[in-house]
Design an enzyme around this catalytic site. Structure first.
Site, mmCIF file in Angstrom:
data_model
loop_
_atom_site.group_PDB
_atom_site.id
_atom_site.type_symbol
_atom_site.label_atom_id
_atom_site.label_comp_id
_atom_site.label_asym_id
_atom_site.label_seq_id
_atom_site.Cartn_x
_atom_site.Cartn_y
_atom_site.Cartn_z
ATOM 1 C CG HIS A 254 -0.093 0.166 2.530
ATOM 2 N ND1 HIS A 254 0.591 -0.878 3.120
ATOM 3 C CD2 HIS A 254 0.154 1.242 3.308
ATOM 4 C CE1 HIS A 254 1.205 -0.456 4.207
ATOM 5 N NE2 HIS A 254 0.970 0.849 4.351
ATOM 6 C CG ASP B 209 1.920 5.041 4.730
ATOM 7 O OD1 ASP B 209 1.321 3.944 4.682
ATOM 8 O OD2 ASP B 209 3.014 5.195 5.312
ATOM 9 C CG HIS C 103 5.149 1.092 2.595
ATOM 10 N ND1 HIS C 103 4.575 2.225 2.054
ATOM 11 C CD2 HIS C 103 4.602 0.973 3.832
ATOM 12 C CE1 HIS C 103 3.733 2.764 2.918
ATOM 13 N NE2 HIS C 103 3.720 2.017 4.016
ATOM 14 N NE ARG D 81 9.618 -5.079 10.848
ATOM 15 C CZ ARG D 81 8.760 -4.258 10.265
ATOM 16 N NH1 ARG D 81 7.529 -4.651 9.993
ATOM 17 N NH2 ARG D 81 9.119 -3.036 9.936
HETATM 18 O O1 AKG Z 1 5.394 -2.421 9.776
HETATM 19 C C1 AKG Z 1 5.882 -1.777 8.849
HETATM 20 O O2 AKG Z 1 7.082 -1.757 8.610
HETATM 21 C C2 AKG Z 1 4.982 -1.006 7.927
HETATM 22 C C3 AKG Z 1 3.800 -0.381 8.612
HETATM 23 C C4 AKG Z 1 3.004 0.444 7.684
HETATM 24 O O3 AKG Z 1 3.291 0.532 6.521
HETATM 25 C C5 AKG Z 1 1.832 1.197 8.165
HETATM 26 O O4 AKG Z 1 1.450 1.056 9.343
HETATM 27 O O5 AKG Z 1 1.261 1.952 7.344
HETATM 28 FE FE FE2 Z 2 2.262 2.124 5.528
#
Ligand code: AKG
Ligand code: FE2
Length: 358
Positions: free
Chosen positions: A232, A234, A289, A299
């Site tokens: 996605h 942001d 990403h 994680r």
């Molecule tokens: O956990 C991650 O590295 C990405 C998190 C992410 O892209 C988000 O919360 O929008």
């Molecule tokens: Fe994100």
């Protein structure tokens, strides 16, 4: 009254196909509903090109006098970068990681007491983008928009005030840092506060608001076939991401494929969001990403999604638009954009693109 971020989805409920959380720890094998194939996500298995070796997201030292031009270059090529010497105290990063870990270690029944509603923004649940995919993601999340007091009281009847203080301090630092980074990036294009009306009219950060997204990716029995958080972009102006010491975040570049962002202790990842792409008239890339998962280590990540006040119209900076062409995008508020994204997901940008005469 302008819409607050917390009200964005009121009247626009998102029906999540699988809104209950599984007990990840009890699963020894990946259930079919969690097994992803390229059918479920076109880029799932996009092979990295040979050029991928050695290509790494830039790590920028904010004390470097050349930081603005390095940030500008990273925003144009990657739509993302890591930063060191950002001024956020290490204890605060450790504090937010500790809070995130303690939240997700709570028993499921307790977490569900603060479950996000279908029309709400804040609370515990699966990622909102889950409604666009047939398969489930190997993660759980908690969104904070506005004061977390009510939710935190349900999660931690005794300790909630301490945790609220950590969030407040973290958000204050992030807010300042995000504003600094936005101006460094814009300055690299020759754009200053004078060129953006809403920034000129509202000194300090009165024009900004934000949400904090806490993510947990549990240990996974078959990580190669699972997806932590699907690809996605942001919807923010900028996102500042803290990740713990377990790799998982990947960025997509058309010319390279998926590239993993290695965790660098004490550093932060910065993503260009869709609104910054619009503001820069397409010069800065909003980076695609996703998060992959791990067989031996869980994680955690904390994303600070930063954007304008709900009634602020974001449109391409006139200075960045050629006098012979129309701006690439029409103007939108964050609320309008979030609602477009909630309906059209990764096609939202094309929905607000101005069509140019060829
Ligand atoms: O956990 C991650 O590295 C990405 C998190 C992410 O892209 C988000 O919360 O929008
Ligand atoms: Fe994100």
């Amino acid at each position: 009254m302008p819409t607050m971020l917390t009200d964005v989805f009121r009247g626009h409920p998102i029906h999540l196909p699988h809104s209950h959380q599984p007990d990840f720890t009890s699963l020894r094998e990946l259930p079919d509903s969690y097994t992803w194939t390229p059918k479920d996500d076109l880029l799932f298995a996009a092979a990295p090109s040979p050029r991928a070796t050695g290509e790494n997201i830039p790590l920028i030292d904010l004390n470097n006098p050349d930081a603005a031009s390095q940030i500008g270059h990273a925003c144009r090529t990657w739509g993302a970068f890591q930063i060191a010497n950002h001024g956020v105290p290490l204890e605060l990063l450790e504090g937010i990681e500790f809070l995130t870990g303690s939240l997700f270690r709570l028993p499921v029944q307790r977490k569900l007491k603060a479950a996000r509603s279908e029309t709400g923004v804040s609370g515990y649940g699966v990622a909102r983008i889950a409604s666009f995919f047939n398969k489930q993601m190997w993660s759980e999340g908690f969104t904070i928009s506005g004061s977390p007091l009510n939710d935190f009281r349900k999660l931690w009847p005794k300790l909630h005030l301490n945790y609220c203080d950590i969030v407040e301090e973290y958000e204050e630092h992030m807010q300042k840092l995000a504003s600094k980074l936005m101006w460094l990036a814009l300055n690299s294009l020759g754009v200053s506060e004078e060129d953006i009306k809403w920034a000129r009219l509202n000194s300090d950060y009165n024009w900004a608001q934000a949400a904090l997204q806490l993510n947990h990716y549990p240990v996974c029995p078959q990580p190669d076939r699972a997806m932590g958080l699907a690809a996605h972009t942001d919807s923010s102006l900028l996102t500042i991401l803290y990740q713990n010491n377990t790799a998982g975040l990947q960025l997509f570049r058309d010319d390279i494929g998926w590239v993993t962002v290695p965790p660098v202790p004490g550093s932060l990842v910065v993503n260009v969001g869709d609104l910054f792409h619009i503001l820069s008239n397409g010069l800065f890339k909003s980076v695609l990403h996703r998060a992959r998962v791990n067989q031996t280590r869980s994680r955690l990540s904390v994303a600070f999604l930063w954007g304008p006040q709900s009634d602020t119209k974001i449109s391409p900076v006139p200075k960045l638009v050629s006098p012979f062409e129309s701006p690439l995008y029409r103007s939108v508020t964050w609320t309008e954009y979030l609602r477009t994204k909630a309906t059209h997901f990764n096609k939202a940008l094309s929905m607000i693109r101005n069509h140019r005469e060829e």
